[in-house]
Design a protein around this motif. Structure first.
Motif, PDB file in Angstrom:
ATOM      1  N   ALA A 100       0.841  -1.202   0.000  1.00  0.00           N
ATOM      2  CA  ALA A 100       0.000   0.000   0.000  1.00  0.00           C
ATOM      3  C   ALA A 100       0.876   1.253   0.000  1.00  0.00           C
ATOM      4  O   ALA A 100       0.568   2.236  -0.689  1.00  0.00           O
ATOM      5  CB  ALA A 100      -0.936  -0.006   1.212  1.00  0.00           C
ATOM      6  N   LEU A 101       1.974   1.236   0.748  1.00  0.00           N
ATOM      7  CA  LEU A 101       2.887   2.374   0.758  1.00  0.00           C
ATOM      8  C   LEU A 101       3.520   2.572  -0.617  1.00  0.00           C
ATOM      9  O   LEU A 101       3.625   3.706  -1.102  1.00  0.00           O
ATOM     10  CB  LEU A 101       3.972   2.176   1.822  1.00  0.00           C
ATOM     11  CG  LEU A 101       5.023   3.280   1.941  1.00  0.00           C
ATOM     12  CD1 LEU A 101       4.386   4.623   2.261  1.00  0.00           C
ATOM     13  CD2 LEU A 101       6.059   2.901   2.998  1.00  0.00           C
ATOM     14  N   ASP A 102       3.930   1.478  -1.255  1.00  0.00           N
ATOM     15  CA  ASP A 102       4.481   1.565  -2.619  1.00  0.00           C
ATOM     16  C   ASP A 102       3.474   2.209  -3.573  1.00  0.00           C
ATOM     17  O   ASP A 102       3.836   3.086  -4.373  1.00  0.00           O
ATOM     18  CB  ASP A 102       4.859   0.182  -3.153  1.00  0.00           C
ATOM     19  CG  ASP A 102       6.144  -0.357  -2.567  1.00  0.00           C
ATOM     20  OD1 ASP A 102       6.927   0.432  -2.002  1.00  0.00           O
ATOM     21  OD2 ASP A 102       6.361  -1.584  -2.690  1.00  0.00           O
ATOM     22  N   ASP A 103       2.217   1.771  -3.488  1.00  0.00           N
ATOM     23  CA  ASP A 103       1.167   2.329  -4.355  1.00  0.00           C
ATOM     24  C   ASP A 103       0.992   3.826  -4.095  1.00  0.00           C
ATOM     25  O   ASP A 103       0.878   4.624  -5.036  1.00  0.00           O
ATOM     26  CB  ASP A 103      -0.163   1.602  -4.147  1.00  0.00           C
ATOM     27  CG  ASP A 103      -0.126   0.153  -4.619  1.00  0.00           C
ATOM     28  OD1 ASP A 103       0.803  -0.207  -5.375  1.00  0.00           O
ATOM     29  OD2 ASP A 103      -1.026  -0.618  -4.204  1.00  0.00           O
ATOM     30  N   PHE A 104       0.982   4.203  -2.825  1.00  0.00           N
ATOM     31  CA  PHE A 104       0.828   5.607  -2.462  1.00  0.00           C
ATOM     32  C   PHE A 104       1.988   6.443  -2.995  1.00  0.00           C
ATOM     33  O   PHE A 104       1.791   7.514  -3.569  1.00  0.00           O
ATOM     34  CB  PHE A 104       0.727   5.751  -0.939  1.00  0.00           C
ATOM     35  CG  PHE A 104       0.732   7.179  -0.481  1.00  0.00           C
ATOM     36  CD1 PHE A 104      -0.412   7.958  -0.589  1.00  0.00           C
ATOM     37  CD2 PHE A 104       1.883   7.748   0.048  1.00  0.00           C
ATOM     38  CE1 PHE A 104      -0.403   9.287  -0.181  1.00  0.00           C
ATOM     39  CE2 PHE A 104       1.897   9.070   0.461  1.00  0.00           C
ATOM     40  CZ  PHE A 104       0.759   9.839   0.349  1.00  0.00           C
ATOM     41  N   LEU A 105       3.212   5.945  -2.807  1.00  0.00           N
ATOM     42  CA  LEU A 105       4.383   6.689  -3.265  1.00  0.00           C
ATOM     43  C   LEU A 105       4.418   6.791  -4.791  1.00  0.00           C
ATOM     44  O   LEU A 105       4.793   7.838  -5.342  1.00  0.00           O
ATOM     45  CB  LEU A 105       5.670   6.037  -2.743  1.00  0.00           C
ATOM     46  CG  LEU A 105       5.867   6.117  -1.225  1.00  0.00           C
ATOM     47  CD1 LEU A 105       7.092   5.316  -0.808  1.00  0.00           C
ATOM     48  CD2 LEU A 105       5.965   7.565  -0.757  1.00  0.00           C
ATOM     49  N   ALA A 109       4.312  10.265  -6.786  1.00  0.00           N
ATOM     50  CA  ALA A 109       5.335  10.620  -7.764  1.00  0.00           C
ATOM     51  C   ALA A 109       4.698  10.994  -9.095  1.00  0.00           C
ATOM     52  O   ALA A 109       5.117  11.949  -9.756  1.00  0.00           O
ATOM     53  CB  ALA A 109       6.314   9.460  -7.942  1.00  0.00           C
ATOM     54  N   THR A 110       3.666  10.261  -9.483  1.00  0.00           N
ATOM     55  CA  THR A 110       2.956  10.561 -10.729  1.00  0.00           C
ATOM     56  C   THR A 110       2.299  11.933 -10.634  1.00  0.00           C
ATOM     57  O   THR A 110       2.385  12.750 -11.562  1.00  0.00           O
ATOM     58  CB  THR A 110       1.900   9.481 -11.034  1.00  0.00           C
ATOM     59  OG1 THR A 110       2.558   8.218 -11.141  1.00  0.00           O
ATOM     60  CG2 THR A 110       1.145   9.781 -12.316  1.00  0.00           C
ATOM     61  N   SER A 115       2.098  17.694 -12.036  1.00  0.00           N
ATOM     62  CA  SER A 115       2.029  19.096 -11.610  1.00  0.00           C
ATOM     63  C   SER A 115       3.278  19.847 -12.014  1.00  0.00           C
ATOM     64  O   SER A 115       3.223  21.024 -12.342  1.00  0.00           O
ATOM     65  CB  SER A 115       1.784  19.210 -10.109  1.00  0.00           C
ATOM     66  OG  SER A 115       2.905  18.725  -9.397  1.00  0.00           O
ATOM     67  N   GLY A 116       4.406  19.173 -12.085  1.00  0.00           N
ATOM     68  CA  GLY A 116       5.641  19.802 -12.544  1.00  0.00           C
ATOM     69  C   GLY A 116       5.587  20.149 -14.016  1.00  0.00           C
ATOM     70  O   GLY A 116       6.084  21.170 -14.453  1.00  0.00           O
TER      71      GLY A 116
END
Length: 121
Positions: A100-105, A109-110, A115-116
């Motif tokens: 779940a943490l991997d998915d969140f990160l 990042a996406t 936004s960048g």
């Protein structure tokens, strides 16, 4: 006063809580041994090692045989299976949490990348 633990899993973990007992179990993975053999690497009396063996016997992790005047100790790893199964339940929990943490990160990042790109335009 010593508290008696009735639950087999609790007895297993209580026995494993002591580093000397864990070292004794590690030694017994190589085969049976008498108290003298088990006491050799430690700075303790045969009586102290015998007490550790009694705790391990109480947890079902060690059995004692009889060979003339010797009582060799032998590893019985069956109680470790229940301990391993209990730990495995938490390994699944932590694995799911890390997924779940991997998915969140990855999603963060996406979003940061998107936004960048908008800010650059």
């Amino acid at each position: 006063m010593t508290k008696t633990v009735e639950d087999p899993l609790s007895r297993t973990f209580a026995a494993l809580a002591d580093p000397t007992r864990r070292a004794i179990l590690a030694r017994l993975t190589r085969g049976s041994a008498n108290v003298g053999d088990l006491a050799a690497p430690f700075d303790m009396s045969f009586t102290a090692v015998s007490k550790h063996l009694r705790v391990l016997e109480g947890a079902g992790l060690v059995s004692r045989g009889r060979d003339a005047q010797y009582r060799p100790a032998m590893l019985d790893a069956r109680p470790l299976a229940a301990a391993s199964a209990w730990i495995d339940d938490y390994r699944v929990f932590w694995g799911d949490s890390f997924d779940a943490l991997d998915d969140f990160l990855a999603a963060s990042a996406t979003n940061d990348d998107e936004s960048g790109e908008r800010d650059a335009q």
